[in-house]
Design an enzyme around this catalytic site. Structure first.
Site, short mmCIF file in Angstrom:
data_model
loop_
_atom_site.label_atom_id
_atom_site.label_comp_id
_atom_site.label_asym_id
_atom_site.label_seq_id
_atom_site.Cartn_x
_atom_site.Cartn_y
_atom_site.Cartn_z
N ASN A 181 -6.52 0.64 -3.20
CA ASN A 181 -7.40 1.39 -2.28
C ASN A 181 -6.81 2.75 -1.93
O ASN A 181 -6.52 3.08 -0.78
CB ASN A 181 -7.71 0.57 -1.02
CG ASN A 181 -6.47 0.14 -0.25
OD1 ASN A 181 -5.36 0.14 -0.78
ND2 ASN A 181 -6.66 -0.22 1.01
N HIS B 39 0.86 -1.18 0.00
CA HIS B 39 0.00 0.00 0.00
C HIS B 39 0.90 1.24 0.00
O HIS B 39 1.57 1.52 0.99
CB HIS B 39 -0.92 0.00 1.22
CG HIS B 39 -1.88 -1.14 1.24
ND1 HIS B 39 -3.09 -1.12 0.57
CD2 HIS B 39 -1.80 -2.37 1.81
CE1 HIS B 39 -3.72 -2.28 0.74
NE2 HIS B 39 -2.95 -3.06 1.50
N LEU B 40 0.89 1.96 -1.12
CA LEU B 40 1.72 3.16 -1.24
C LEU B 40 0.93 4.43 -0.95
O LEU B 40 1.51 5.51 -0.86
CB LEU B 40 2.35 3.23 -2.64
CG LEU B 40 3.35 2.12 -2.95
CD1 LEU B 40 3.90 2.28 -4.36
CD2 LEU B 40 4.49 2.08 -1.94
N ARG B 41 -0.39 4.31 -0.81
CA ARG B 41 -1.29 5.38 -0.33
C ARG B 41 -1.46 6.58 -1.26
O ARG B 41 -2.38 7.36 -1.05
CB ARG B 41 -0.83 5.88 1.05
CG ARG B 41 -0.74 4.82 2.13
CD ARG B 41 -2.06 4.12 2.38
NE ARG B 41 -2.03 3.30 3.59
CZ ARG B 41 -2.78 2.23 3.80
NH1 ARG B 41 -3.63 1.84 2.85
NH2 ARG B 41 -2.70 1.54 4.91
N ASP C 283 -8.54 -5.22 -2.45
CA ASP C 283 -7.95 -5.45 -1.13
C ASP C 283 -8.29 -4.34 -0.16
O ASP C 283 -8.25 -3.16 -0.48
CB ASP C 283 -6.44 -5.60 -1.22
CG ASP C 283 -5.84 -5.88 0.14
OD1 ASP C 283 -6.13 -6.95 0.70
OD2 ASP C 283 -5.14 -5.01 0.67
N ASP D 118 2.02 -6.85 2.59
CA ASP D 118 0.83 -6.09 2.98
C ASP D 118 1.25 -4.84 3.76
O ASP D 118 0.63 -4.46 4.76
CB ASP D 118 -0.15 -6.93 3.79
CG ASP D 118 -1.53 -6.28 3.91
OD1 ASP D 118 -1.76 -5.26 3.24
OD2 ASP D 118 -2.36 -6.78 4.70
#
Length: 428
Positions: free
Chosen positions: A90, A58-60, A150, A303
């Protein structure tokens, strides 16, 4: 072109060898290689692996740059020995269109610390109601092959079937976050003895296992590829083992934290241990290790889930779920799998580079350490021991469950197509 000679490293843990890099590629391996004009790295006692590949990061960015950016996340990846990461969808806005996945892909190109392969959303807005632009995301510059909601489960069986059918056209894969939402309403931790004693809402293993059972059957029915994200229970392992025995095209990943940590840690009420899926029991941890060792579980995926301080420094019920993991993943795998004798270093290369690259259909990564191959490489000092200090992380976030814990091994060098991104454990 630059020349680099890595001298005396144990390639995949084998006999010491020299590896000569020229430009973007490995040009020779062997002993006593000519070092004229080359920068020499003395690597006696160190392990040389193909660059690690993470299927689940997750790199946001876009939208939550307070937690992480593509730049800070890829710096953390490089420090952890990764040369490629798959960026989950996401974000805000959700990566459910060609435009957003191309934005993430271009940010990855600009960062230069590792390759960033965007993961496309399965459904519009991750809402589980309507398929996203799967074909357009695949045909974009980002060339998306992996699709996942995810953070949320694609719980509608018809939508999941349609997604599996759609991605067959271009050899894509649907990566499922297996969580039956009705069975996990209000859940705070693993359902079991500890949750009962603490009075926290329980997250039953069957919430994960029922979705996995459904989806391997759906994948078999339509003849498509399904990948199960962050497997966490012994029962899930048995379902994957059964599906593979049928010859179905099913793969699965496990996180480092599910290989090491158990729900007993929740007794501290420290929200750093709050994660989705939750930490499970010691029996689950041992089953996951054995399944990774025997190949039932294909790969390790971090993750990596960064959160700002205020989202974790609060009461348990209000805290966000997730842990950072890129910079500690290889150390945890060394402790749980290598130092216990369950995997050798060639096995680590298979589970953390070769297989994830193959599942993601990622070219140029997960390749042998041999002449003519891209110089995507990771050099590890397995004798190192040190306490984890999040203050020194390259990630923008500090929500690690390992703070103060001594872990083995340290990445000393990472090379992305022959260019050092990490030297002597520091970002180049």
């Amino acid at each position: 072109m630059s020349k680099i000679l890595i001298r005396g490293a144990k390639v995949l843990g084998g006999e010491p060898q020299d590896v000569l890099i020229e430009g973007e590629n490995i040009v020779a391996t062997g002993t006593g290689l000519d070092a004229e004009g080359a920068t020499v790295i003395e690597a006696a006692g160190q392990i040389l692996l193909p660059g690690l590949v993470d299927l689940h990061t997750h790199l946001r960015e876009p939208g939550r740059e307070d937690s992480e950016t593509v730049l800070t996340g890829t710096k953390a990846a490089a420090v952890g020995g990764f040369t490629a990461v798959h960026a989950m969808a996401n974000t805000f806005p959700v990566a459910d269109t060609a435009g957003v996945v191309e934005q993430v892909w271009r940010l990855g190109k600009e960062s230069g610390y590792c390759d960033v392969q965007p993961v496309g959303a399965v459904t519009v807005g991750l809402e589980g109601k309507q398929l996203a632009e799967l074909g357009a995301m695949h045909d974009s510059a980002a060339g998306v092959k992996v699709f996942s909601d995810d953070g949320k489960c694609v719980d509608d069986a018809v939508i999941m079937r349609r997604a599996l059918e759609y991605v067959k056209a271009f050899d894509g894969v649907v990566a499922q976050h297996a969580q039956e939402p009705r069975l996990t309403e209000g859940a705070q931790m693993n359902e079991g003895v500890v949750s009962a004693e603490l009075g926290l809402g329980g997250w039953p293993a069957v919430a994960e296992e029922s979705i996995i059972a459904r989806d391997v059957l759906l994948a078999a029915h339509v003849g498509s590829r399904v990948h199960i994200c962050h497997l966490s229970t012994a029962g899930s392992v048995e379902i994957i083992r059964w599906a593979k025995s049928k010859g179905w095209d099913v793969t699965a990943e496990v996180t480092p934290h599910h290989l090491l940590l158990t729900d007993e840690l929740v007794r501290t009420y420290n929200p750093v241990y709050k994660v989705n899926p939750p930490l499970r029991t010691e029996a689950d941890v041992m089953a996951l290790r054995e399944a990774l060792a025997d190949g039932t579980i294909d790969c390790v995926a971090t993750d990596h889930a960064p959160h700002p301080h205020e989202d974790k420094d609060c009461e348990w019920a209000a805290a966000a779920m997730g842990m950072v993991g890129l910079e500690t993943a290889l150390s945890v795998v060394q402790q749980t799998m290598v130092d216990t004798g369950l995997l050798d270093w060639a096995g680590v290369a298979d589970r953390m580079s070769l297989r994830p690259a193959a599942i993601g259909r990622l070219e140029g990564h997960g390749r042998p350490v041999s002449a003519g191959e891209p110089a995507n490489l990771t050099l590890v000092d397995p004798a190192y021991r040190g306490a984890v200090d999040p203050a020194g992380f390259a990630s923008r976030s500090r929500n690690t469950p390992y703070e103060g814990r001594e872990l083995p091994g340290r990445v000393t060098h990472t090379f992305l197509r022959g260019r050092a991104t990490v030297v002597d454990g520091k970002l180049a």
